[in-house]
Design a protein around this motif. Sequence first.
Motif, PDB file in Angstrom:
ATOM      1  N   UNK A  14     -30.656  27.111 -12.448  1.00  0.00           N
ATOM      2  CA  UNK A  14     -29.758  25.730 -11.957  1.00  0.00           C
ATOM      3  C   UNK A  14     -29.307  25.229 -13.323  1.00  0.00           C
ATOM      4  N   UNK A  15     -29.959  24.770 -14.268  1.00  0.00           N
ATOM      5  CA  UNK A  15     -29.580  24.019 -15.350  1.00  0.00           C
ATOM      6  C   UNK A  15     -28.514  25.012 -16.282  1.00  0.00           C
ATOM      7  N   UNK A  16     -28.923  26.214 -16.344  1.00  0.00           N
ATOM      8  CA  UNK A  16     -28.075  27.145 -17.003  1.00  0.00           C
ATOM      9  C   UNK A  16     -26.743  27.080 -16.499  1.00  0.00           C
ATOM     10  N   UNK A  17     -26.708  27.372 -15.061  1.00  0.00           N
ATOM     11  CA  UNK A  17     -25.386  27.611 -14.590  1.00  0.00           C
ATOM     12  C   UNK A  17     -24.626  26.395 -14.630  1.00  0.00           C
ATOM     13  N   UNK A  18     -25.315  25.096 -14.647  1.00  0.00           N
ATOM     14  CA  UNK A  18     -24.551  23.627 -14.612  1.00  0.00           C
ATOM     15  C   UNK A  18     -24.105  23.554 -16.056  1.00  0.00           C
ATOM     16  N   UNK A  19     -25.002  23.925 -16.880  1.00  0.00           N
ATOM     17  CA  UNK A  19     -24.519  23.812 -18.327  1.00  0.00           C
ATOM     18  C   UNK A  19     -22.967  24.518 -18.809  1.00  0.00           C
ATOM     19  N   UNK A  20     -23.046  25.731 -18.296  1.00  0.00           N
ATOM     20  CA  UNK A  20     -21.928  26.581 -18.505  1.00  0.00           C
ATOM     21  C   UNK A  20     -20.718  26.003 -17.861  1.00  0.00           C
ATOM     22  N   UNK A  25     -14.873  25.440 -21.580  1.00  0.00           N
ATOM     23  CA  UNK A  25     -14.611  26.876 -21.524  1.00  0.00           C
ATOM     24  C   UNK A  25     -15.490  27.286 -22.683  1.00  0.00           C
ATOM     25  N   UNK A  26     -16.838  26.493 -23.209  1.00  0.00           N
ATOM     26  CA  UNK A  26     -17.157  27.212 -24.570  1.00  0.00           C
ATOM     27  C   UNK A  26     -17.783  28.584 -24.013  1.00  0.00           C
ATOM     28  N   UNK A  27     -18.339  28.965 -22.855  1.00  0.00           N
ATOM     29  CA  UNK A  27     -18.970  30.101 -22.494  1.00  0.00           C
ATOM     30  C   UNK A  27     -17.847  31.289 -22.657  1.00  0.00           C
ATOM     31  N   UNK A  28     -16.438  31.047 -22.644  1.00  0.00           N
ATOM     32  CA  UNK A  28     -15.427  32.086 -22.757  1.00  0.00           C
ATOM     33  C   UNK A  28     -15.059  32.446 -24.285  1.00  0.00           C
ATOM     34  N   UNK A 106     -26.810  27.434 -29.822  1.00  0.00           N
ATOM     35  CA  UNK A 106     -27.600  26.225 -29.830  1.00  0.00           C
ATOM     36  C   UNK A 106     -26.997  25.010 -29.226  1.00  0.00           C
ATOM     37  N   UNK A 107     -25.782  25.212 -29.110  1.00  0.00           N
ATOM     38  CA  UNK A 107     -24.954  23.843 -28.662  1.00  0.00           C
ATOM     39  C   UNK A 107     -25.354  24.150 -27.224  1.00  0.00           C
ATOM     40  N   UNK A 108     -25.240  25.137 -26.296  1.00  0.00           N
ATOM     41  CA  UNK A 108     -25.404  25.254 -25.091  1.00  0.00           C
ATOM     42  C   UNK A 108     -26.914  25.101 -24.555  1.00  0.00           C
ATOM     43  N   UNK A 109     -27.767  25.710 -25.353  1.00  0.00           N
ATOM     44  CA  UNK A 109     -29.297  25.633 -25.311  1.00  0.00           C
ATOM     45  C   UNK A 109     -29.784  24.197 -25.151  1.00  0.00           C
TER      46      UNK A 109
END
Length: 270
Positions: A14-20, A25-28, A106-109
Motif C-alpha cells: 500500500x505505501x509503495x503504491x501510494x509513494x509512487x 513522475x519520479x517513477x518515470x 533512496x528518495x522513494x524508499x
Amino acid sequence: MLETYSRPVAGLIFFLVLSLIMTYPVVCHLWDAIPLDLGDPLFVVWVLDWDIKKILSFDLLTLWQANIFYPASYTLAYSEHFFMQALFGLPVYVLSGSLIFTYNLLFLSSFVLSGWGMYLFVRTLTGQQAPAFISGIIFAFFPYRFAHLGHLQLLTLQWVPFAFLYLHRFLHQPSSRHLALFGLFYVMQVLSCGYYALFLSLFVGLFGVFHFVVEKQLPSRDMGRQVLFLTCAVAVLTGPFFYPYLHVKELFGFSRSFEETIFFSADVMN
C-alpha cells in the motif's frame, strides 16, 4: 500465521503504491533525472559517489578527506556525510552502476519505509488497522517532507518509527533481540542525519522515562546492564562519525551568529 504476515506485507505494498503516486513522475525517470532541481540533489549524488567509492575500496580511513576545497582537510564534514544512505544504496549501485538510479531509490524508499514503519508501530500500539494506516500516511506525506524534497538527509527519517517500535517491544518484553533491533535502527537513523540524531536521542530518553512513570516501576538490574552495553556499542559505532565535525569546528571556528539562528528558526506559523 498467514494472516500475521499478510497484513504487514499488504501495508508495505500500500505505501509503495501510494509513494509512487505522491512523488509522481519520479517513477518515470528513475535513470535519467532527479527530483526537484540540480542544486542540493546533485551535491548529495556527489557525496554518495564519494562514500560508495570509499566503501568499495575499503578506504574508510580517508573518508573525511573529500576531493573538494584542497588543501583543506576533513572537507566531508562541511555537510552531512550520508554514509548510511550510501551503505543502504550500495547493493543498488553495484547492480545498476547508476548513481542517479541509486539516489532515486533512496528518495522513494524514504517515503515507503516511513509510512510502513509508522503503520507497524501504531498497529502494535493499538492493535487496529485504521489508525495504523492513517498514522503511516501522515508520517510519510506530511508537508514538511515536500518542503525538503531536495534534502535527502531530511527525508531519511524512516528509521525513527522502527526504532520506537523495537524500543516499545523491549520495554514491554525485554529480550536481547528487541534491544539489538532497536540499537540497529537507532544507529541507522543517527548516521543518516545529524539533526535527527539529536531529536531521536532526546525522545528515546523521554519515551523510556514515560514508560517507567506509567508502569510505576524501575528498570531491572538485568535490563540496566543490557542498556549500558548497548549504549557503549552505539558510542563506538557512531563516535567516529561525529568527531570530525567537532574537529572541523575547532579548526575553522564554524558557528552560527545569533541573527542567523533567529532567521533560520521556526516561528508560530511554521
